[in-house]
Design an enzyme around this catalytic site. Structure first.
Site, PDB file in Angstrom:
ATOM      1  N   TYR A 173      -6.002   5.763  -7.066  1.00  0.00           N
ATOM      2  CA  TYR A 173      -6.250   5.424  -5.665  1.00  0.00           C
ATOM      3  C   TYR A 173      -7.642   4.837  -5.503  1.00  0.00           C
ATOM      4  O   TYR A 173      -8.642   5.553  -5.552  1.00  0.00           O
ATOM      5  CB  TYR A 173      -6.110   6.678  -4.801  1.00  0.00           C
ATOM      6  CG  TYR A 173      -6.108   6.420  -3.317  1.00  0.00           C
ATOM      7  CD1 TYR A 173      -5.033   5.799  -2.710  1.00  0.00           C
ATOM      8  CD2 TYR A 173      -7.181   6.814  -2.526  1.00  0.00           C
ATOM      9  CE1 TYR A 173      -5.015   5.575  -1.343  1.00  0.00           C
ATOM     10  CE2 TYR A 173      -7.170   6.590  -1.161  1.00  0.00           C
ATOM     11  CZ  TYR A 173      -6.087   5.976  -0.572  1.00  0.00           C
ATOM     12  OH  TYR A 173      -6.065   5.757   0.778  1.00  0.00           O
ATOM     13  N   TYR A 179       0.853  -1.196   0.000  1.00  0.00           N
ATOM     14  CA  TYR A 179       0.000   0.000   0.000  1.00  0.00           C
ATOM     15  C   TYR A 179       0.887   1.244   0.000  1.00  0.00           C
ATOM     16  O   TYR A 179       1.566   1.559   0.978  1.00  0.00           O
ATOM     17  CB  TYR A 179      -0.887  -0.026   1.242  1.00  0.00           C
ATOM     18  CG  TYR A 179      -2.058   0.917   1.211  1.00  0.00           C
ATOM     19  CD1 TYR A 179      -3.338   0.446   0.925  1.00  0.00           C
ATOM     20  CD2 TYR A 179      -1.922   2.276   1.504  1.00  0.00           C
ATOM     21  CE1 TYR A 179      -4.423   1.293   0.925  1.00  0.00           C
ATOM     22  CE2 TYR A 179      -3.008   3.124   1.505  1.00  0.00           C
ATOM     23  CZ  TYR A 179      -4.261   2.630   1.212  1.00  0.00           C
ATOM     24  OH  TYR A 179      -5.347   3.471   1.218  1.00  0.00           O
TER      25      TYR A 179
END
Length: 409
Positions: A345, A295
């Site tokens: 995102y 991430y």
């Protein structure tokens, strides 16, 4: 449930993105449609990818934060699903990118549902902008509540300033510099250049990274993830059912986590606790892992995860990422799609989908026949990792993680 009983019994059978004629790349700053439409488009593509009719879905898991998405009942109704046996609406952000898949897998494993849709959809640029949660902290109609009220008054008004404290401590303790972060950013961008889905596809140099404006010290512009309108979805079912469907299944070897884990120091990630247990559950070693999708809301996060998993010691990721070790042909290909800082995102869920594509061998790139699994490995156009069999995906700061394996049967 013993870990070995669960291991590789459940599979990801299909994946999908919120494509449209106006937005063929799926990721954008202005989708022009509502979030329900994004979620349904992604779900339908995931079903088509698997070779399923949407009406066969009988379960769903989603996650959202700041009420920025649509609940399962709306999406399942729009898909025309006649019977729903399992539905979960998680409230949280990037910590659920791996956990949502794990929860769906548990529902399938225990026989509650047969085909579970997992999705994350948001208008993260044109709608609710997550990075602006501290705006208006001075009062009025935009007052900040909850735990954020105790930090916003000191200028912590978004993720860049929040995580800026952690990375600054990390840099000062271990001699990491902004130049080291730039090397990670450049590697990610080199992969994004070959990704038709990516929002950021222009080549990036270390010099351009260093010259970009500061967002919240020490983060420069190119250290930060995108604000994106997008929907991503997948179908989870048993490995046996998946083998009868359209695409090669990707097996779930192990999954763990779901929330913040107490860590000794702010520079630590939860992988110091979860990493060893995850590897044991999957019965793999670090040397077995062929690609890593960490991430990357900011460039330092995967670097710290690489250290906490054990590929190198604390403070050594700055050297590990050099000399091509995280490139597509390196020891540990990382952010193979460009990551959250380039592709877009979707609260980390797109990282999971990228791992699935890599393991299936049909990574979307500039090769003429990528959709047929034909790749040139010419790194000017191709970003498929050679013979990728096992992938590790990790959610924000190691809060949850999942190990995926290519089905060899």
């Amino acid at each position: 449930m013993p870990e070995q009983d669960f291991r590789e019994k459940i599979a990801i059978a299909g994946i999908g993105y919120s494509r449209s004629a106006e937005n063929p790349g799926a990721f954008s700053k202005n989708s022009g449609v509502d979030v329900l439409t994004l979620a349904v488009r992604a779900a339908r593509e995931a079903c088509a990818d698997a070779g399923l009719a949407p009406k066969q879905i009988d379960g769903a898991v989603m996650y959202q934060i700041f009420d920025d998405s649509v609940r399962t009942n709306q999406v399942l109704s729009a898909l025309g699903c006649p019977a729903v046996n399992y539905a979960s609406n998680l409230v949280g952000g990037g910590n659920y990118a791996s956990f949502a898949v794990m929860q769906a897998a548990q529902a399938v494993y225990h026989g509650i549902a047969n085909y579970v849709l997992v999705y994350r959809a948001l208008n993260g640029r044109s709608g609710v902008r997550i990075g602006h949660w501290g705006a208006g902290a001075g009062g009025g109609q935009n007052r900040v509540g909850g735990e954020a009220q105790f930090s916003s008054i000191y200028g912590v008004a978004g993720a860049a300033s929040q995580y800026g404290f952690e990375v600054r401590r990390y840099m000062e303790l271990y001699g990491v510099t902004s130049l080291d972060l730039a090397h990670f950013a450049v590697n990610s961008r080199s992969n994004a250049v070959k990704n038709p889905r990516a929002m950021m596809r222009a080549p990036l140099t270390v010099e351009e990274h260093q010259a970009s404006r500061l967002i919240s010290a020490p983060y420069h512009l190119f250290d930060c993830c995108q604000e994106t309108d997008v929907g991503c979805a997948m179908i989870v079912t048993t490995a046996e059912r998946a083998r009868d469907l359209r695409k090669r299944p990707v097996l779930i070897s192990a999954a763990i986590g779901g929330g913040a884990n107490p860590v000794p120091n702010i520079e630590d990630t939860s992988l110091i606790h979860l990493g060893p247990r995850l590897l044991r559950a999957a019965d793999v070693t670090l040397d077995d892992i062929d690609l890593f999708e960490g991430y990357d809301a900011f460039t330092d996060m995967p670097m710290r995860m690489i250290e906490d998993m054990g590929w190198c010691k604390r403070g050594e990721a700055k050297d590990f990422i050099k000399d091509g070790r995280i490139s597509l042909d390196g020891k540990l290909p990382t952010q193979t799609h460009g990551g959250l800082i380039n592709e877009g995102y979707c609260h980390g869920f797109n990282n999971v989908l990228e791992a699935v594509q890599q393991l299936r061998g049909d990574t979307e790139d500039l090769c003429p026949n990528w959709h047929m699994g034909e790749h040139t490995y010419d790194r000017a156009v191709c970003r498929q990792v050679r013979d990728a069999k096992i992938a590790l995906n990790v959610s924000v700061m190691g809060s949850s993680a999942i190990i995926l394996k290519r089905d060899e049967s």
